[in-house]
Design a protein around this motif. Structure first.
Motif, PDB file in Angstrom:
ATOM      1  N   ASN A  14     -34.853 -85.967  41.891  1.00 57.56           N
ATOM      2  CA  ASN A  14     -33.813 -86.959  41.650  1.00 57.56           C
ATOM      3  C   ASN A  14     -33.385 -86.845  40.191  1.00 57.56           C
ATOM      4  O   ASN A  14     -34.167 -87.192  39.293  1.00 57.56           O
ATOM      5  CB  ASN A  14     -34.334 -88.360  41.971  1.00 57.56           C
ATOM      6  CG  ASN A  14     -33.291 -89.435  41.778  1.00 57.56           C
ATOM      7  OD1 ASN A  14     -32.763 -89.624  40.684  1.00 57.56           O
ATOM      8  ND2 ASN A  14     -32.993 -90.153  42.850  1.00 57.56           N
ATOM      9  N   LEU A  15     -32.178 -86.363  39.954  1.00 58.76           N
ATOM     10  CA  LEU A  15     -31.720 -86.098  38.588  1.00 58.76           C
ATOM     11  C   LEU A  15     -31.700 -87.358  37.742  1.00 58.76           C
ATOM     12  O   LEU A  15     -32.127 -87.333  36.587  1.00 58.76           O
ATOM     13  CB  LEU A  15     -30.346 -85.434  38.610  1.00 58.76           C
ATOM     14  CG  LEU A  15     -29.835 -84.949  37.259  1.00 58.76           C
ATOM     15  CD1 LEU A  15     -30.773 -83.927  36.649  1.00 58.76           C
ATOM     16  CD2 LEU A  15     -28.431 -84.370  37.411  1.00 58.76           C
ATOM     17  N   GLU A  16     -31.226 -88.464  38.298  1.00 58.31           N
ATOM     18  CA  GLU A  16     -31.170 -89.722  37.535  1.00 58.31           C
ATOM     19  C   GLU A  16     -32.561 -90.137  37.074  1.00 58.31           C
ATOM     20  O   GLU A  16     -32.754 -90.497  35.910  1.00 58.31           O
ATOM     21  CB  GLU A  16     -30.550 -90.842  38.377  1.00 58.31           C
ATOM     22  CG  GLU A  16     -29.086 -90.654  38.687  1.00 58.31           C
ATOM     23  CD  GLU A  16     -28.210 -90.568  37.451  1.00 58.31           C
ATOM     24  OE1 GLU A  16     -28.486 -91.277  36.454  1.00 58.31           O
ATOM     25  OE2 GLU A  16     -27.259 -89.774  37.471  1.00 58.31           O
ATOM     26  N   ASN A  17     -33.525 -90.103  37.993  1.00 56.22           N
ATOM     27  CA  ASN A  17     -34.897 -90.479  37.642  1.00 56.22           C
ATOM     28  C   ASN A  17     -35.479 -89.524  36.607  1.00 56.22           C
ATOM     29  O   ASN A  17     -36.202 -89.951  35.699  1.00 56.22           O
ATOM     30  CB  ASN A  17     -35.781 -90.506  38.880  1.00 56.22           C
ATOM     31  CG  ASN A  17     -35.448 -91.642  39.812  1.00 56.22           C
ATOM     32  OD1 ASN A  17     -34.724 -92.570  39.457  1.00 56.22           O
ATOM     33  ND2 ASN A  17     -35.961 -91.560  41.029  1.00 56.22           N
ATOM     34  N   ILE A  19     -33.816 -87.697  34.342  1.00 49.25           N
ATOM     35  CA  ILE A  19     -33.181 -87.943  33.043  1.00 49.25           C
ATOM     36  C   ILE A  19     -33.829 -89.163  32.388  1.00 49.25           C
ATOM     37  O   ILE A  19     -34.158 -89.148  31.204  1.00 49.25           O
ATOM     38  CB  ILE A  19     -31.659 -88.133  33.190  1.00 49.25           C
ATOM     39  CG1 ILE A  19     -30.992 -86.814  33.581  1.00 49.25           C
ATOM     40  CG2 ILE A  19     -31.054 -88.682  31.897  1.00 49.25           C
ATOM     41  CD1 ILE A  19     -29.519 -86.947  33.963  1.00 49.25           C
ATOM     42  N   GLN A  20     -34.023 -90.208  33.176  1.00 48.20           N
ATOM     43  CA  GLN A  20     -34.648 -91.415  32.647  1.00 48.20           C
ATOM     44  C   GLN A  20     -36.065 -91.127  32.149  1.00 48.20           C
ATOM     45  O   GLN A  20     -36.445 -91.558  31.062  1.00 48.20           O
ATOM     46  CB  GLN A  20     -34.675 -92.509  33.711  1.00 48.20           C
ATOM     47  CG  GLN A  20     -35.289 -93.798  33.205  1.00 48.20           C
ATOM     48  CD  GLN A  20     -35.318 -94.881  34.275  1.00 48.20           C
ATOM     49  OE1 GLN A  20     -35.061 -94.645  35.444  1.00 48.20           O
ATOM     50  NE2 GLN A  20     -35.653 -96.085  33.860  1.00 48.20           N
ATOM     51  N   ARG A  33     -24.549 -83.273  30.687  1.00 47.29           N
ATOM     52  CA  ARG A  33     -24.722 -83.421  32.131  1.00 47.29           C
ATOM     53  C   ARG A  33     -23.528 -82.769  32.802  1.00 47.29           C
ATOM     54  O   ARG A  33     -22.378 -83.107  32.511  1.00 47.29           O
ATOM     55  CB  ARG A  33     -24.802 -84.884  32.518  1.00 47.29           C
ATOM     56  CG  ARG A  33     -24.982 -85.027  33.998  1.00 47.29           C
ATOM     57  CD  ARG A  33     -25.417 -86.368  34.383  1.00 47.29           C
ATOM     58  NE  ARG A  33     -25.611 -86.349  35.822  1.00 47.29           N
ATOM     59  CZ  ARG A  33     -26.069 -87.343  36.495  1.00 47.29           C
ATOM     60  NH1 ARG A  33     -26.400 -88.454  35.879  1.00 47.29           N
ATOM     61  NH2 ARG A  33     -26.209 -87.254  37.801  1.00 47.29           N
ATOM     62  N   GLU A  35     -21.087 -82.498  35.496  1.00 47.39           N
ATOM     63  CA  GLU A  35     -20.581 -83.405  36.529  1.00 47.39           C
ATOM     64  C   GLU A  35     -20.198 -82.670  37.808  1.00 47.39           C
ATOM     65  O   GLU A  35     -19.980 -83.296  38.838  1.00 47.39           O
ATOM     66  CB  GLU A  35     -19.387 -84.198  35.987  1.00 47.39           C
ATOM     67  CG  GLU A  35     -19.740 -85.129  34.840  1.00 47.39           C
ATOM     68  CD  GLU A  35     -20.803 -86.155  35.179  1.00 47.39           C
ATOM     69  OE1 GLU A  35     -20.886 -86.598  36.342  1.00 47.39           O
ATOM     70  OE2 GLU A  35     -21.581 -86.520  34.273  1.00 47.39           O
ATOM     71  N   PRO A  38     -25.563 -80.936  40.148  1.00 47.95           N
ATOM     72  CA  PRO A  38     -26.642 -81.854  39.757  1.00 47.95           C
ATOM     73  C   PRO A  38     -27.586 -81.211  38.732  1.00 47.95           C
ATOM     74  O   PRO A  38     -28.726 -80.857  39.026  1.00 47.95           O
ATOM     75  CB  PRO A  38     -27.344 -82.156  41.078  1.00 47.95           C
ATOM     76  CG  PRO A  38     -27.116 -80.934  41.913  1.00 47.95           C
ATOM     77  CD  PRO A  38     -25.769 -80.409  41.510  1.00 47.95           C
ATOM     78  N   ALA A  40     -28.689 -81.286  34.365  1.00 52.30           N
ATOM     79  CA  ALA A  40     -28.606 -81.911  33.047  1.00 52.30           C
ATOM     80  C   ALA A  40     -29.409 -81.076  32.061  1.00 52.30           C
ATOM     81  O   ALA A  40     -30.374 -80.400  32.433  1.00 52.30           O
ATOM     82  CB  ALA A  40     -29.131 -83.338  33.088  1.00 52.30           C
ATOM     83  N   GLU A  56     -31.505 -80.658  40.021  1.00 56.04           N
ATOM     84  CA  GLU A  56     -31.887 -81.430  41.192  1.00 56.04           C
ATOM     85  C   GLU A  56     -31.987 -80.518  42.402  1.00 56.04           C
ATOM     86  O   GLU A  56     -31.092 -79.734  42.679  1.00 56.04           O
ATOM     87  CB  GLU A  56     -30.863 -82.542  41.459  1.00 56.04           C
ATOM     88  CG  GLU A  56     -31.305 -83.487  42.550  1.00 56.04           C
ATOM     89  CD  GLU A  56     -30.350 -84.641  42.712  1.00 56.04           C
ATOM     90  OE1 GLU A  56     -30.571 -85.690  42.079  1.00 56.04           O
ATOM     91  OE2 GLU A  56     -29.364 -84.475  43.470  1.00 56.04           O
TER      92      GLU A  56
END
Length: 152
Positions: A14-17, A19-20, A33, A35, A38, A40, A56
């Protein structure tokens, strides 16, 4: 020709997770990132000396291993608390239940391990002064110091 390793890339579920995790938990900086895909890219450390790419991958995730260069004193004095305070489980190369840094005597280098949320095996490592002693294997830092002081 080769001066060092500039970047490495890993797969994340999960790319968002991811990155966080890498920015908020470990303190890396988001560089770019893409766009359209997927993907970063994160800066490691200050400046643009090193980069980590996050890709991702929803299926057939293949966890990898890489190490962050760290200072010996930071590994010895802060790494375990640093990781535990971020809800990460530190472990040594031997995976013997001891959460203290160990020395790879052949290099020599001091290291402690932990995993990211996708099971990628991460490491803080610091190359130590002195000659490598492969016959000593993987030992505690205290044992490394003691063995190096024998006969002095």
């Amino acid at each position: 020709m080769i001066k060092g390793l500039y970047e490495t890339h890993i797969q994340v579920s999960n790319l968002e997770n991811a990155i966080q995790f890498y920015t908020e938990v470990l303190g890396l900086t988001l560089a770019h990132r893409d766009e359209t895909r997927p993907i970063a890219f994160l800066w490691i450390g200050k400046g643009k000396d090193f980069m980590l790419g996050l890709w991702e991958q929803k299926e057939n995730l293949q966890p990898r291993h890489f190490a962050f260069s760290s200072d010996k004193e930071d590994i010895l004095n802060y790494s375990v608390d640093y990781l535990q305070n971020r809800n990460l489980k530190p472990y040594n190369f031997l995976k013997d239940g001891i959460d203290k840094p160990m020395v790879f005597a052949w290099m020599p280098a001091l290291a402690i391990y932990f995993n990211d949320p996708d099971g990628n095996q991460l490491e803080f490592i610091s190359v130590l002064e002195g000659e490598g002693r492969p016959e000593w294997g993987v030992i505690s830092y205290e044992e490394w110091v003691s063995k190096n002081n024998e006969g002095k």
